[in-house]
Write a protein that holds these residues in place. Structure first.
Motif, PDB file in Angstrom:
ATOM      1  N   LYS A  37       0.844  -1.184   0.000  1.00 47.46           N
ATOM      2  CA  LYS A  37       0.000   0.000   0.000  1.00 47.46           C
ATOM      3  C   LYS A  37       0.886   1.242   0.000  1.00 47.46           C
ATOM      4  O   LYS A  37       2.036   1.201   0.440  1.00 47.46           O
ATOM      5  CB  LYS A  37      -0.900   0.018   1.233  1.00 47.46           C
ATOM      6  N   GLY A  38       0.317   2.335  -0.450  1.00 47.23           N
ATOM      7  CA  GLY A  38       1.063   3.580  -0.464  1.00 47.23           C
ATOM      8  C   GLY A  38       0.197   4.758  -0.070  1.00 47.23           C
ATOM      9  O   GLY A  38      -0.993   4.808  -0.384  1.00 47.23           O
ATOM     10  N   TYR A 114      -2.223   5.161  -4.805  1.00 42.93           N
ATOM     11  CA  TYR A 114      -1.952   5.685  -3.475  1.00 42.93           C
ATOM     12  C   TYR A 114      -3.195   6.324  -2.871  1.00 42.93           C
ATOM     13  O   TYR A 114      -4.086   6.796  -3.593  1.00 42.93           O
ATOM     14  CB  TYR A 114      -0.853   6.754  -3.538  1.00 42.93           C
ATOM     15  N   LEU A 115      -3.226   6.370  -1.548  1.00 44.39           N
ATOM     16  CA  LEU A 115      -4.226   7.157  -0.843  1.00 44.39           C
ATOM     17  C   LEU A 115      -3.690   8.575  -0.701  1.00 44.39           C
ATOM     18  O   LEU A 115      -2.615   8.783  -0.129  1.00 44.39           O
ATOM     19  CB  LEU A 115      -4.493   6.585   0.552  1.00 44.39           C
ATOM     20  N   PRO A 116      -4.405   9.588  -1.205  1.00 48.97           N
ATOM     21  CA  PRO A 116      -3.952  10.968  -1.011  1.00 48.97           C
ATOM     22  C   PRO A 116      -4.261  11.458   0.407  1.00 48.97           C
ATOM     23  O   PRO A 116      -5.394  11.340   0.879  1.00 48.97           O
ATOM     24  CB  PRO A 116      -4.758  11.756  -2.050  1.00 48.97           C
ATOM     25  N   VAL A 284      -7.975  11.856   2.420  1.00 46.50           N
ATOM     26  CA  VAL A 284      -8.037  12.486   3.745  1.00 46.50           C
ATOM     27  C   VAL A 284      -7.277  13.805   3.674  1.00 46.50           C
ATOM     28  O   VAL A 284      -6.221  13.885   3.025  1.00 46.50           O
ATOM     29  CB  VAL A 284      -7.397  11.584   4.829  1.00 46.50           C
ATOM     30  N   ASP A 285      -7.784  14.832   4.322  1.00 48.91           N
ATOM     31  CA  ASP A 285      -6.994  16.052   4.461  1.00 48.91           C
ATOM     32  C   ASP A 285      -7.183  16.676   5.833  1.00 48.91           C
ATOM     33  O   ASP A 285      -8.175  16.428   6.516  1.00 48.91           O
ATOM     34  CB  ASP A 285      -7.282  17.063   3.341  1.00 48.91           C
ATOM     35  N   ILE A 286      -6.171  17.460   6.220  1.00 44.91           N
ATOM     36  CA  ILE A 286      -6.164  18.204   7.482  1.00 44.91           C
ATOM     37  C   ILE A 286      -6.060  19.676   7.118  1.00 44.91           C
ATOM     38  O   ILE A 286      -5.088  20.094   6.470  1.00 44.91           O
ATOM     39  CB  ILE A 286      -4.976  17.807   8.377  1.00 44.91           C
TER      40      ILE A 286
END
Length: 320
Positions: A37-38, A114-116, A284-286
């Protein structure tokens, strides 16, 4: 690389820290081998939307501050890849161009497998990120939006155009134009931070929300059940966290502090992990990390802990 450095306890797998394993993507992302996974970190070094929203600017420096706080985390995963894909910037205040670039970069990250995980930046990050996810996803799949936030961010754009407070309204209009449903769940909404018009807009758009007042241990099951029900109605989930959802003592480094915001305790983590462990994460973002307003790096450390939770749950959580 200047942000990825820190204490080194050794070079064997059991002693590694993130700064020793993060790869810098100069042009393209490394190819993911079968079974690996990345996660690709991407900074959104922009707070033009905050300025347009008449907030306190400084969140453009958030991505680098967040990288520095994440650098010393220990590596508790094997074989999976952490990659830093650099920053999207916002020259000359051209927010719309920055959001379009973010959209394209997110779609490219997903296309590479990849998961961003995007480091903000103002909450104008949400519109570009969500558009990028939808550019990659098949049109027949339903994308649900979960937003931990004190605010709905459902304002209509004003004279200056889009801002950090308009992103979810823009998403709703895009969905309507495409004949698609708008599935939006806001968690931690504060009545004193949203006008009656915004509550009315949420109702008209069919948005769901759970107020900050519900985040008490006695409502644990109600909260988790509501989040799970929302997840169950969607094929993929875009998760965004505006750090102003947290109480000011934990998150002083944001544009609009909340004296009675959420506490990042076990109850919050159960809710957060419910999303992370859904098996449906698309991105996901913060958002809203403003280092110039932070105290003792409290907000940056809280944001980094959310990134750590995201990485660990994505890489190591197994659904049964």
């Amino acid at each position: 690389m200047n942000n990825w450095h820190g204490r080194t306890d050794g070079t064997t797998p059991d002693a590694l820290r993130w700064h020793q394993v993060v790869q810098i993507a100069r042009e393209t992302l490394p190819v993911l081998e079968l079974g690996r996974k990345g996660i690709a970190f991407l900074g959104f070094a922009c707070d033009e939307g905050v300025r347009r929203n008449k907030g306190r600017t400084g969140a453009a420096a958030g991505p680098d501050a967040l990288r520095k706080m994440c650098a010393g985390f220990p590596v508790h995963f094997d074989e999976h890849l952490l990659v830093d894909a650099g920053d999207v910037i916002c020259p000359r205040g051209d927010l719309e161009a920055a959001q379009e670039e973010l959209s394209g970069r997110v779609a490219g990250i997903m296309a590479a497998g990849y998961l961003p995980v995007i480091f903000g930046g103002g909450h104008e990050i949400a519109y570009g990120h969500e558009r990028g996810i939808r550019r990659f996803m098949p049109p027949e799949q339903q994308l649900g939006i979960i937003n931990f936030d004190a605010h709905f961010d459902l304002r209509e754009p004003g004279e200056e155009g889009a801002s950090s407070g308009t992103g979810f309204w823009q998403m709703a209009q895009d969905r309507r134009s495409a004949g698609m449903p708008f599935h939006y769940l806001a968690l931690g909404i504060q009545q004193h931070s949203n006008t009656r018009r915004l509550f009315d807009t949420a109702e008209k758009l069919g948005a769901e929300y759970l107020p900050a007042s519900l985040f008490q241990p006695k409502y644990h099951d109600q909260l988790v059940d509501a989040i799970q029900a929302f997840i169950g109605r969607n094929d993929r989930i875009y998760l965004t966290v505006c750090l102003d959802v947290f109480a000011a003592s934990y998150a002083p480094g944001v544009s609009a502090t909340a004296y009675n915001g959420l506490v990042p305790d076990a109850l919050f983590l159960d809710c957060f992990r419910t999303v992370l462990r859904s098996g449906k994460l698309a991105g996901v973002d913060i958002a809203e990390l403003n280092p110039s307003l932070d105290i003792d790096n409290r907000t940056a450390k809280l944001a980094a802990s959310l990134v750590f939770e995201t990485v660990m749950n994505y890489f190591t959580w197994e659904r049964h």
